[in-house]
Design an enzyme around this catalytic site. Structure first.
Site, short mmCIF file in Angstrom:
data_model
loop_
_atom_site.label_atom_id
_atom_site.label_comp_id
_atom_site.label_asym_id
_atom_site.label_seq_id
_atom_site.Cartn_x
_atom_site.Cartn_y
_atom_site.Cartn_z
N CYS A 76 -3.74 35.82 9.13
CA CYS A 76 -4.23 35.17 10.35
C CYS A 76 -5.26 36.06 11.05
O CYS A 76 -4.97 37.23 11.36
CB CYS A 76 -3.07 34.88 11.30
SG CYS A 76 -3.58 34.20 12.88
N GLN A 288 14.85 21.10 17.49
CA GLN A 288 14.46 22.33 16.82
C GLN A 288 13.05 22.23 16.25
O GLN A 288 12.65 21.18 15.74
CB GLN A 288 15.45 22.66 15.70
CG GLN A 288 16.86 22.99 16.18
CD GLN A 288 16.97 24.37 16.80
OE1 GLN A 288 16.01 25.13 16.86
NE2 GLN A 288 18.16 24.70 17.28
N ASP A 386 25.52 25.43 21.15
CA ASP A 386 24.18 25.98 20.92
C ASP A 386 23.53 26.12 22.29
O ASP A 386 22.74 25.28 22.72
CB ASP A 386 23.37 25.04 20.02
CG ASP A 386 22.00 25.61 19.66
OD1 ASP A 386 21.70 26.73 20.09
OD2 ASP A 386 21.24 24.92 18.96
N CYS A 413 20.13 31.70 19.68
CA CYS A 413 18.79 32.20 19.41
C CYS A 413 18.56 33.55 20.06
O CYS A 413 17.43 34.04 20.11
CB CYS A 413 17.73 31.19 19.88
SG CYS A 413 17.81 30.84 21.66
#
Length: 455
Positions: A76, A288, A386, A413
């Site tokens: 990138c 997600q 979650d 997360c």
């Protein structure tokens, strides 16, 4: 110990490990020095950029001697400038090991009981880790006479203009390009952070892998009839099926939807498919970002839940009901809870859409609903959760300690809050499995699924 380093000083540093933000960490007279772009095993000449009492930050000047065998050239052109990715200079296999180590370090730091290394599994990766993001949220500016999008630089608020992104779905990138060209043609006024005036702040684009439909939301600094009239024409952009407007005048909220988000033109929802299940998505619905890895994660939840068919399951922080519906056919009943009214509306509609009759979803506070469930005779055997990055609150942890929930499947997360929550639960639950999963390749963000069983 005093920090004797000074700004702009150059030192030689042996890099020992990778930090939670993807930076290399070395030690100068036992003080940590954080160096973006440096890798363990490298001797790096670094220039100090920031000095604090307990640590310093530095930029990589050059590698002395051999670079790490795990070092690769990032493809990138914006890498190191744009703040989107921070592990693209590492081979993909090595990045999976880094993520496992980050999880292990979090538990070593915050989990006070003994834990076998065998509990930590290898990170579940992707066969093709490129072009995985199904949604992007980009600030806009004018570059000359052309409206452009960008990403904020790492650790700052300077905008780096980008016209390509290797982790976004290719149809999203094409849509962003076409949207910018269309809005430039009609001279839509971009918001200026300096003058705190203007109209268009961000462009949000979500793409369905299943249908190829695209949902666009324009986040405006203020209501503007001219911009809204122009925006209706975005339905002419290839694959765009719905256009939303969100008003957000809070200058501190860099990339957030405002309180008022509404359909301007086109269809209310787009449909996505996970496994055998269909989900109708509003722009504000949490879903997600990596469809491929989400299916792997939910299959792991199903595996770790070890469901026999008789269980009552709570799907806490359920969003649009994805996990709850994924496990519904393997259990007696699922009840999902979330504070987001639109998400719950979405979830119940999705249950009907998929002909799932043993899953229902409830708006409101977690504990309030759990107590209502108990009064109905519904006592959870398995608690699937979650939560946001902040983790579970102490009231929920206390509920889990005081009530005989047999198993907890905790999806997180944030390894740090996950380890802290597991430590709080450790008086009543022990950990059987800690499974990292790579939801966001080329970033240091790490998803994790933990199975806890009541002692």
């Amino acid at each position: 110990m005093a920090n004797n380093l000074t700004k702009n000083q150059e030192i030689l540093l042996s890099i020992k490990r990778v930090g939670i933000n993807g930076e290399g960490i070395g030690y100068y007279r036992r003080l940590a020095v954080f160096v973006p772009g440096a890798l363990p095993g490298e001797d790096a000449v670094v220039k100090i950029t920031e000095v604090n009492d307990q640590y310093s930050k530095a930029e990589l000047v050059r590698i002395k001697g051999k670079p790490s065998p795990n070092r690769v050239t990032p493809p990138c052109p914006y890498y190191g400038k744009c703040g989107g990715c921070n592990l693209m200079h590492v081979s993909y296999e090595a990045s999976l090991n880094i993520k496992k180590n980050l999880v292990m370090e979090a538990f070593n730091r915050y989990y006070e009981r003994d834990l076998s290394e065998k509990a930590f599994k290898d990170t579940i990766g992707m066969e093709n880790p490129w072009h995985y993001r199904n949604k992007t949220k980009l600030p806009v500016r004018y570059d000359g006479e052309k409206l452009v999008t960008g990403m904020y630089e790492s650790g700052g608020n300077r905008l780096v203009y980008i016209d390509n992104c290797d982790v976004e779905r290719e149809d999203i990138r094409k849509a962003v390009k076409d949207i910018c060209e269309y809005l430039t043609k009609f001279e839509v006024i971009a918001y200026s952070p300096k003058s705190r005036d203007g109209v268009l702040r961000h462009i949000v684009v979500r793409s369905s892998k299943y249908t190829s439909d695209i949902q666009v939301t324009l986040i405006l600094f203020k209501d503007d009839n001219r911009t809204k009239k122009i925006a209706k024409g975005l339905l002419n952009v290839e694959n765009v099926k719905s256009v939303y407007i969100s008003i957000n005048s809070d200058v501190e909220a860099l990339e957030s939807f405002g309180e008022n988000t509404y359909l301007l033109a086109g269809e209310e929802v787009i449909t996505e498919k996970l496994g055998d299940f269909y989900f109708k998505l509003l722009p504000t619905s949490f879903f997600q970002l990596n469809t491929t890895q989400t299916e792997k994660m939910y299959n792991k939840v199903l595996e770790l839940g070890r469901f026999k068919g008789y269980e009552n399951v709570v799907d806490a922080c359920c969003g649009v009901g994805t996990i709850g519906m994924w496990v519904a056919n393997s259990v007696k009943e699922v009840r999902g809870i979330d504070t987001n009214a639109e998400a719950i509306k979405n979830a119940n509609e999705n249950a009907k859409l998929n002909n799932i009759t043993n899953a229902s979803f409830y708006k409101g506070d977690l504990l309030t609903n759990l107590k209502k469930f108990e009064n109905d005779g519904f006592v959870p055997d398995v608690f699937v959760v979650d939560p946001p990055r902040t983790g579970l609150d102490l009231k929920t942890i206390r509920y889990l300690q005081e009530n005989p929930v047999k198993r907890i499947v905790y999806v997180s997360c944030n390894p740090a809050t996950l380890a802290k929550n597991c430590n709080h639960l450790s008086s009543k639950y022990h950990i059987l499995t800690i499974q990292p999963l790579d939801m966001f390749p080329f970033t240091s963000n790490t998803e994790c699924i933990v199975l806890l069983e009541r002692r």
